[in-house]
Design an enzyme around this catalytic site. Structure first.
Site, PDB file in Angstrom:
ATOM      1  CE  LYS A   1      -3.801  -2.397   2.349  1.00 60.25           C
ATOM      2  NZ  LYS A   1      -4.705  -2.416   3.539  1.00 60.25           N
TER       3      LYS A   1
ATOM      4  CE1 TYR B   1      -9.213  -3.505   0.592  1.00 65.01           C
ATOM      5  CE2 TYR B   1      -8.500  -1.408  -0.325  1.00 65.01           C
ATOM      6  CZ  TYR B   1      -8.228  -2.567   0.384  1.00 65.01           C
ATOM      7  OH  TYR B   1      -6.953  -2.791   0.873  1.00 65.01           O
TER       8      TYR B   1
ATOM      9  CG  ASN C   1      -3.598  -2.701   7.001  1.00 67.85           C
ATOM     10  OD1 ASN C   1      -3.489  -2.184   5.900  1.00 67.85           O
ATOM     11  ND2 ASN C   1      -4.593  -3.499   7.333  1.00 67.85           N
TER      12      ASN C   1
ATOM     13  CG  HIS D   1      -4.826  -6.388  -0.491  1.00 63.16           C
ATOM     14  ND1 HIS D   1      -6.062  -6.395   0.109  1.00 63.16           N
ATOM     15  CD2 HIS D   1      -4.893  -7.281  -1.517  1.00 63.16           C
ATOM     16  CE1 HIS D   1      -6.845  -7.258  -0.537  1.00 63.16           C
ATOM     17  NE2 HIS D   1      -6.165  -7.803  -1.523  1.00 63.16           N
TER      18      HIS D   1
ATOM     19  CD  GLU E   1      -8.352  -9.267  -3.790  1.00 66.86           C
ATOM     20  OE1 GLU E   1      -9.148  -8.996  -2.879  1.00 66.86           O
ATOM     21  OE2 GLU E   1      -7.208  -9.704  -3.568  1.00 66.86           O
TER      22      GLU E   1
HETATM   23  P1  DAT Z   1      -7.676  -7.195   5.193  1.00 64.42           P
HETATM   24  O1  DAT Z   1      -6.905  -6.085   4.519  1.00 64.42           O
HETATM   25  O2  DAT Z   1      -6.901  -7.793   6.326  1.00 64.42           O
HETATM   26  O3  DAT Z   1      -8.192  -8.223   4.212  1.00 64.42           O
HETATM   27  P2  DAT Z   1     -10.391  -6.146   5.254  1.00 64.42           P
HETATM   28  O4  DAT Z   1     -10.543  -6.723   3.890  1.00 64.42           O
HETATM   29  O5  DAT Z   1     -11.427  -6.474   6.280  1.00 64.42           O
HETATM   30  O6  DAT Z   1      -8.957  -6.527   5.877  1.00 64.42           O
HETATM   31  O7  DAT Z   1     -10.309  -4.568   5.160  1.00 64.42           O
HETATM   32  C1  DAT Z   1      -9.580  -3.959   4.123  1.00 64.42           C
HETATM   33  C2  DAT Z   1      -8.789  -2.831   4.687  1.00 64.42           C
HETATM   34  O8  DAT Z   1      -9.677  -1.855   5.221  1.00 64.42           O
HETATM   35  C3  DAT Z   1      -7.848  -3.180   5.845  1.00 64.42           C
HETATM   36  O9  DAT Z   1      -6.606  -3.701   5.406  1.00 64.42           O
HETATM   37  C4  DAT Z   1      -7.700  -1.874   6.521  1.00 64.42           C
HETATM   38  C5  DAT Z   1      -9.062  -1.225   6.338  1.00 64.42           C
HETATM   39  N1  DAT Z   1      -9.897  -1.458   7.508  1.00 64.42           N
HETATM   40  C6  DAT Z   1     -10.462  -2.613   7.902  1.00 64.42           C
HETATM   41  N2  DAT Z   1     -11.148  -2.462   9.033  1.00 64.42           N
HETATM   42  C7  DAT Z   1     -11.011  -1.158   9.361  1.00 64.42           C
HETATM   43  C8  DAT Z   1     -11.482  -0.352  10.433  1.00 64.42           C
HETATM   44  N3  DAT Z   1     -12.245  -0.868  11.397  1.00 64.42           N
HETATM   45  N4  DAT Z   1     -11.124   0.958  10.447  1.00 64.42           N
HETATM   46  C9  DAT Z   1     -10.354   1.478   9.481  1.00 64.42           C
HETATM   47  N5  DAT Z   1      -9.885   0.790   8.443  1.00 64.42           N
HETATM   48  C10 DAT Z   1     -10.208  -0.512   8.395  1.00 64.42           C
HETATM   49 MG    MG Z   2      -9.568  -8.052   2.710  1.00 65.03          MG
END
Ligand code: DAT
Ligand code: MG
Length: 155
Positions: free
Chosen positions: A14, A54, A117, A120, A131
Protein backbone atom coordinates in the site's frame (compact mmCIF):
# COMPACT_ATOMS: atom_id res chain seq x y z
CA UNK A 1 3.95 -30.23 -11.12
CA UNK A 2 1.05 -30.58 -8.68
CA UNK A 3 -1.84 -28.21 -9.52
CA UNK A 4 -2.13 -27.21 -5.85
CA UNK A 5 1.38 -25.79 -6.07
CA UNK A 6 0.10 -23.27 -8.63
CA UNK A 7 -2.36 -21.47 -6.33
CA UNK A 8 -2.09 -17.72 -6.81
CA UNK A 9 -2.70 -14.77 -4.51
CA UNK A 10 -2.81 -11.04 -5.05
CA UNK A 11 -0.47 -9.12 -2.74
CA UNK A 12 -0.13 -5.34 -2.76
CA UNK A 13 2.18 -2.97 -0.95
CA UNK A 14 0.00 0.00 0.00
CA UNK A 15 1.07 3.67 -0.33
CA UNK A 16 2.39 3.78 3.26
CA UNK A 17 4.47 0.65 2.68
CA UNK A 18 5.95 2.26 -0.44
CA UNK A 19 6.65 5.62 1.25
CA UNK A 20 8.19 3.96 4.28
CA UNK A 21 10.70 2.07 2.16
CA UNK A 22 9.29 -1.40 2.83
CA UNK A 23 8.93 -2.58 -0.77
CA UNK A 24 12.12 -4.66 -0.74
CA UNK A 25 11.43 -6.10 2.71
CA UNK A 26 7.92 -7.28 1.80
CA UNK A 27 9.01 -8.75 -1.54
CA UNK A 28 11.94 -10.43 0.20
CA UNK A 29 9.67 -12.31 2.59
CA UNK A 30 7.60 -13.83 -0.22
CA UNK A 31 10.73 -14.66 -2.22
CA UNK A 32 12.51 -16.26 0.72
CA UNK A 33 9.43 -18.29 1.66
CA UNK A 34 9.71 -20.04 -1.70
CA UNK A 35 6.74 -18.49 -3.48
CA UNK A 36 7.11 -17.67 -7.15
CA UNK A 37 6.62 -14.15 -8.49
CA UNK A 38 4.14 -14.22 -11.38
CA UNK A 39 3.47 -10.50 -11.90
CA UNK A 40 4.43 -7.15 -10.43
CA UNK A 41 3.83 -3.49 -11.22
CA UNK A 42 4.43 -0.14 -9.53
CA UNK A 43 1.43 2.05 -10.22
CA UNK A 44 -0.89 4.81 -9.11
CA UNK A 45 -4.32 3.18 -8.85
CA UNK A 46 -7.37 5.31 -9.66
CA UNK A 47 -10.18 5.83 -7.16
CA UNK A 48 -12.59 3.89 -9.38
CA UNK A 49 -10.18 0.97 -9.51
CA UNK A 50 -9.73 1.01 -5.72
CA UNK A 51 -13.49 1.29 -5.13
CA UNK A 52 -13.88 -1.84 -7.22
CA UNK A 53 -11.05 -3.61 -5.40
CA UNK A 54 -12.75 -2.98 -2.03
CA UNK A 55 -16.36 -3.25 -3.32
CA UNK A 56 -17.29 -5.83 -0.63
CA UNK A 57 -16.61 -3.14 2.01
CA UNK A 58 -18.71 -0.43 0.32
CA UNK A 59 -21.17 -0.18 3.23
CA UNK A 60 -18.52 0.07 5.93
CA UNK A 61 -17.96 3.50 7.53
CA UNK A 62 -14.24 3.46 6.65
CA UNK A 63 -14.77 2.68 2.92
CA UNK A 64 -14.23 6.18 1.50
CA UNK A 65 -11.26 6.83 3.82
CA UNK A 66 -9.81 3.50 2.76
CA UNK A 67 -10.14 4.38 -0.92
CA UNK A 68 -8.54 7.82 -0.31
CA UNK A 69 -5.64 6.22 1.58
CA UNK A 70 -5.06 3.65 -1.15
CA UNK A 71 -5.19 6.44 -3.73
CA UNK A 72 -2.79 8.70 -1.78
CA UNK A 73 0.30 7.38 -3.57
CA UNK A 74 1.60 4.57 -5.73
CA UNK A 75 1.27 0.92 -4.79
CA UNK A 76 3.15 -2.22 -5.77
CA UNK A 77 0.72 -4.82 -7.12
CA UNK A 78 1.94 -8.42 -7.26
CA UNK A 79 0.84 -11.98 -7.92
CA UNK A 80 2.62 -14.75 -5.99
CA UNK A 81 2.20 -18.46 -6.65
CA UNK A 82 2.67 -21.59 -4.58
CA UNK A 83 1.07 -24.23 -2.36
CA UNK A 84 -1.54 -22.52 -0.14
CA UNK A 85 -0.34 -19.12 -1.36
CA UNK A 86 -3.60 -17.42 -0.31
CA UNK A 87 -3.75 -18.75 3.25
CA UNK A 88 -0.02 -18.61 3.88
CA UNK A 89 0.12 -15.12 2.38
CA UNK A 90 -2.45 -13.97 4.95
CA UNK A 91 -0.45 -15.60 7.75
CA UNK A 92 2.67 -13.77 6.54
CA UNK A 93 0.77 -10.44 6.48
CA UNK A 94 -0.68 -10.85 10.00
CA UNK A 95 -4.09 -9.73 11.25
CA UNK A 96 -6.04 -6.86 9.65
CA UNK A 97 -5.35 -4.77 12.76
CA UNK A 98 -1.58 -4.55 13.32
CA UNK A 99 -2.23 -4.39 17.06
CA UNK A 100 -3.41 -8.01 16.87
CA UNK A 101 -0.58 -9.13 14.56
CA UNK A 102 2.20 -11.24 15.97
CA UNK A 103 5.85 -10.24 15.70
CA UNK A 104 7.32 -12.02 12.69
CA UNK A 105 4.38 -11.05 10.49
CA UNK A 106 4.65 -8.07 8.14
CA UNK A 107 1.96 -6.05 9.92
CA UNK A 108 3.22 -7.20 13.31
CA UNK A 109 6.72 -6.01 12.53
CA UNK A 110 6.21 -2.78 10.59
CA UNK A 111 2.98 -0.96 11.42
CA UNK A 112 0.68 0.14 14.21
CA UNK A 113 -2.81 1.19 13.01
CA UNK A 114 -5.48 -0.63 10.98
CA UNK A 115 -5.85 2.34 8.63
CA UNK A 116 -2.10 2.24 7.82
CA UNK A 117 -1.44 -1.49 7.63
CA UNK A 118 1.01 -1.31 4.67
CA UNK A 119 -0.01 -4.41 2.71
CA UNK A 120 -2.93 -6.27 1.16
CA UNK A 121 -3.43 -9.98 0.60
CA UNK A 122 -6.37 -11.88 -0.92
CA UNK A 123 -8.54 -13.61 1.68
CA UNK A 124 -9.71 -16.60 -0.42
CA UNK A 125 -8.85 -18.36 -3.66
CA UNK A 126 -12.05 -16.94 -5.17
CA UNK A 127 -11.24 -13.34 -4.23
CA UNK A 128 -7.65 -13.85 -5.39
CA UNK A 129 -8.97 -14.76 -8.85
CA UNK A 130 -11.16 -11.65 -8.95
CA UNK A 131 -8.37 -9.37 -7.69
CA UNK A 132 -5.76 -10.76 -10.09
CA UNK A 133 -8.20 -10.18 -12.98
CA UNK A 134 -8.87 -6.62 -11.76
CA UNK A 135 -5.20 -5.64 -11.43
CA UNK A 136 -3.54 -7.57 -14.25
CA UNK A 137 -4.16 -8.44 -17.87
CA UNK A 138 -3.62 -12.10 -18.77
CA UNK A 139 -0.49 -11.24 -20.74
CA UNK A 140 1.04 -9.57 -17.68
CA UNK A 141 1.07 -12.88 -15.80
CA UNK A 142 4.44 -14.50 -16.44
CA UNK A 143 4.54 -18.28 -16.25
CA UNK A 144 8.21 -19.20 -16.13
CA UNK A 145 9.73 -22.25 -14.47
CA UNK A 146 11.49 -21.45 -11.22
CA UNK A 147 14.85 -23.25 -11.02
CA UNK A 148 14.35 -23.76 -7.25
CA UNK A 149 11.04 -25.64 -7.71
CA UNK A 150 12.43 -29.11 -6.95
CA UNK A 151 14.16 -27.71 -3.87
CA UNK A 152 10.98 -26.14 -2.52
CA UNK A 153 8.49 -28.96 -3.26
CA UNK A 154 8.62 -32.75 -2.85
CA UNK A 155 6.34 -33.23 -5.86
P1 DAT B 1 -7.68 -7.20 5.19
O1 DAT B 1 -6.90 -6.09 4.52
O2 DAT B 1 -6.90 -7.79 6.33
O3 DAT B 1 -8.19 -8.22 4.21
P2 DAT B 1 -10.39 -6.15 5.25
O4 DAT B 1 -10.54 -6.72 3.89
O5 DAT B 1 -11.43 -6.47 6.28
O6 DAT B 1 -8.96 -6.53 5.88
O7 DAT B 1 -10.31 -4.57 5.16
C1 DAT B 1 -9.58 -3.96 4.12
C2 DAT B 1 -8.79 -2.83 4.69
O8 DAT B 1 -9.68 -1.86 5.22
C3 DAT B 1 -7.85 -3.18 5.84
O9 DAT B 1 -6.61 -3.70 5.41
C4 DAT B 1 -7.70 -1.87 6.52
C5 DAT B 1 -9.06 -1.23 6.34
N1 DAT B 1 -9.90 -1.46 7.51
C6 DAT B 1 -10.46 -2.61 7.90
N2 DAT B 1 -11.15 -2.46 9.03
C7 DAT B 1 -11.01 -1.16 9.36
C8 DAT B 1 -11.48 -0.35 10.43
N3 DAT B 1 -12.24 -0.87 11.40
N4 DAT B 1 -11.12 0.96 10.45
C9 DAT B 1 -10.35 1.48 9.48
N5 DAT B 1 -9.89 0.79 8.44
C10 DAT B 1 -10.21 -0.51 8.39
MG1 MG C 1 -9.57 -8.05 2.71
Amino acid sequence: MAAANKERTFIAIKPDGVQRGLVGEIIKRFEQKGFKLVAMKFMQASKDHLKQHYIDLKDRPFYSGLVDYMNSGPVVAMVWEGLNAVKTGRVMLGETNPADSKPGTIRGDFCIQVGRNICHGSDSVESAKKEIALWFKDEELVDVKNCAYEWVYEN
